[in-house]
Structure formats: C-alpha cells, structure tokens
Design an enzyme around this catalytic site. Structure first.
Site, short mmCIF file in Angstrom:
data_model
loop_
_atom_site.label_atom_id
_atom_site.label_comp_id
_atom_site.label_asym_id
_atom_site.label_seq_id
_atom_site.Cartn_x
_atom_site.Cartn_y
_atom_site.Cartn_z
CB SER A 67 -15.72 41.46 -1.47
OG SER A 67 -14.39 42.10 -1.02
CG HIS B 10 -18.67 44.35 0.90
ND1 HIS B 10 -19.38 43.97 1.97
CD2 HIS B 10 -17.31 44.04 1.05
CE1 HIS B 10 -18.85 44.13 3.31
NE2 HIS B 10 -17.01 43.52 2.59
CG ASP C 199 -13.49 43.57 2.06
OD1 ASP C 199 -13.99 43.39 3.12
OD2 ASP C 199 -13.95 42.81 1.32
CG MET D 172 -8.61 44.35 5.45
SD MET D 172 -8.10 42.60 5.18
CE MET D 172 -9.76 42.55 4.05
CG HIS E 194 -16.44 44.60 6.44
ND1 HIS E 194 -16.74 42.88 5.69
CD2 HIS E 194 -16.19 44.50 7.43
CE1 HIS E 194 -15.99 42.40 7.50
NE2 HIS E 194 -15.81 42.64 8.40
CG MET F 227 -12.41 43.71 8.25
SD MET F 227 -11.98 42.74 7.45
CE MET F 227 -12.46 43.60 6.05
CG MET G 173 -16.98 38.59 9.43
SD MET G 173 -16.93 39.71 8.17
CE MET G 173 -15.92 38.28 7.16
CG ASP H 86 -18.00 39.35 4.13
OD1 ASP H 86 -17.33 38.92 3.07
OD2 ASP H 86 -17.43 40.27 4.62
C1 DX5 Z 1 -12.66 39.24 4.39
C2 DX5 Z 1 -13.90 40.18 3.17
C3 DX5 Z 1 -14.64 39.61 2.46
C4 DX5 Z 1 -13.81 38.85 1.06
C5 DX5 Z 1 -14.59 38.36 0.52
O1 DX5 Z 1 -11.90 40.01 5.01
O2 DX5 Z 1 -14.70 40.15 4.56
O3 DX5 Z 1 -15.46 40.21 2.71
O4 DX5 Z 1 -13.35 39.51 0.12
O5 DX5 Z 1 -13.88 36.99 -0.14
P1 DX5 Z 1 -14.44 35.86 -0.47
O6 DX5 Z 1 -16.17 36.08 -1.45
O7 DX5 Z 1 -13.66 35.32 -2.12
O8 DX5 Z 1 -14.23 35.10 1.25
ZN ZN Z 2 -16.13 42.30 4.07
#
Ligand code: DX5
Ligand code: ZN
Length: 214
Positions: A7, A32, A34, A36, A65, A67, A136, A174
């Site tokens: 990620s 990956h 993220d 948000m 991904h 969010m 998750m 994840d």
């Molecule tokens: C959290 C994200 C993850 C995050 C994981 O909301 O979806 O992808 O980056 O990070 P680690 O591996 O540090 O938990």
């Molecule tokens: Zn993620």
C-alpha cells in the site's frame, strides 16, 4: 503463492516515483492505492492527478481501494487509469450489484470491501459477480494499525462460500499484515495481502515483499 499488494499510503510522497519503482522492481504483484474522501473515513488521501503519476511509473497493475461516500463518482474518476481492480465498501453502497456491473463494463475487475464487523454473508448474493473480496483487518483510514484477529475465522467462512459459489474469486486482506500473521492468513485461504507499513518501513523492501510471498 500468496500475492502481495504494497500500500503506497506508507510510501514517501516526496519520492513517490522512486518508491513505486522500487516495489515493482522487487516483484510485488499489485500496487495498492488507498483513496479516502474525508467523509467515509476520517482521513483524506489522493485523487486521480497523483494516481495517474503512479500509474505511469508502475510496472505492476493497480489495485484501487475506495474509502469514499460517493462510489459511482469515484469509479468514473479513476476508470480512465485502467486499474486491474477497483474495490468499494459494501457498507457504503445502496446498489452494489449495479456498481459491480458498471465497473466490469469499464473493463476493470470489480471487488467489494468488508469492514471488520461486516459478516461474509452480507455479500453471499454478490459473490458470483465478483473477482475479489477485500476483508479489512483494521478499521479503514490509516496505516500502521494492529491486526484484528477475527478476520481469520471470517476469511475461513468466506473461503468455504467462494468454493461453492465462485472458486476463482480471490480473497484479499488489508491492515496490520506482516511476516508474523501471513502464514495464518494463507492457512485460512487468503490469496492476496495488502501491506503498507511492513513493506515501506522495512530496511529491505524486497526482502519484506519476499517474506510475504509464501
Ligand atoms: C487502511 C488502508 C490500508 C493501509 C494498510 O485504511 O486500507 O491499505 O495502508 O496499512 P498497514 O499495512 O500499515 O496496516
Ligand atoms: Zn487499503
């Protein structure tokens, strides 16, 4: 072998090209990303301007991904980058089946994400239309949180369901993944792990990725 999707949330955004090239050269399986929106989760990350720069230097497919609150808007925004997967949270979508069809019609593999409290049965009637389910193992929003162990029996239940309904659908996990829990994830049928802080904070990122590709 377990697939690994580092990620980039834990990458150095001042040197994003270098970090993305490094994980791709280290033979990760997916990159990956993220996304948000500051509403669905209490954090705000990157949009298509930055992700298009990532797409240009990545030699591995993108795993986006979402969010966010307005899934359809964000799917349309990121579709031109042609990621391999777009995943959206089931908790935030009134018409998931319609959105899955839309993602597929855009030439992208659809995936849904389940928060730690959401049972796998919530997607029983969507499973045959999906290419991947993302479980998750932390509350979404931040990297570096600790792994929630209840994802293990949940993944085992989902594995049994997908064997019956859609054996080619992948299971991804994840949050809080490292060399400490990857074997337990493999044992319950997980196919892909996302790892942010474990990979990017490791002194040798290639070793970190290899430690997860078991
Ligand atoms: C959290 C994200 C993850 C995050 C994981 O909301 O979806 O992808 O980056 O990070 P680690 O591996 O540090 O938990
Ligand atoms: Zn993620």
């Amino acid at each position: 072998m377990m697939k690994v999707a580092p990620s980039i949330l834990s990458a150095d955004f001042g040197n994003l090209q270098k970090d993305v090239e490094e994980i791709c050269n280290a033979n990760c399986d997916l990159v990956h990303v993220d996304v948000m929106d500051g509403h669905f989760v209490p954090n705000l990350t990157i949009g298509p301007v930055v992700v298009s720069a990532v797409a240009k230097c990545a030699t591995k497919p993108l795993d986006i991904h979402l969010m966010v609150e307005n899934n359809t808007f964000f799917v349309e925004l990121f579709a031109p980058l042609q990621p391999e997967y777009i995943s959206f949270h089931i908790e935030e979508e009134k018409h998931p089946h319609r959105l899955i069809q839309k993602i597929r019609s855009l030439g992208i593999k659809p995936a849904v994400v389940l928060n730690p409290h959401t049972p796998p049965e919530a997607i029983e009637f969507l499973l045959q239309d999906l290419d991947m389910v993302l479980l998750m193992s932390v509350n979404p929003g931040f990297g570096g949180q600790s792994f929630i162990e209840s994802v293990l029996p949940k993944a085992a239940r989902l594995d049994a369901m997908r064997r019956k309904l859609n054996p080619t659908c992948l299971i991804e996990v994840d949050g809080g993944v490292s060399d400490v829990n990857v074997q337990a994830l493999k044992d319950v049928g997980v196919d892909v792990v996302v790892a942010g802080s474990y990979v990017f904070k490791h002194e040798n990122r290639q070793t970190a990725i290899q430690n997860l590709q078991i």
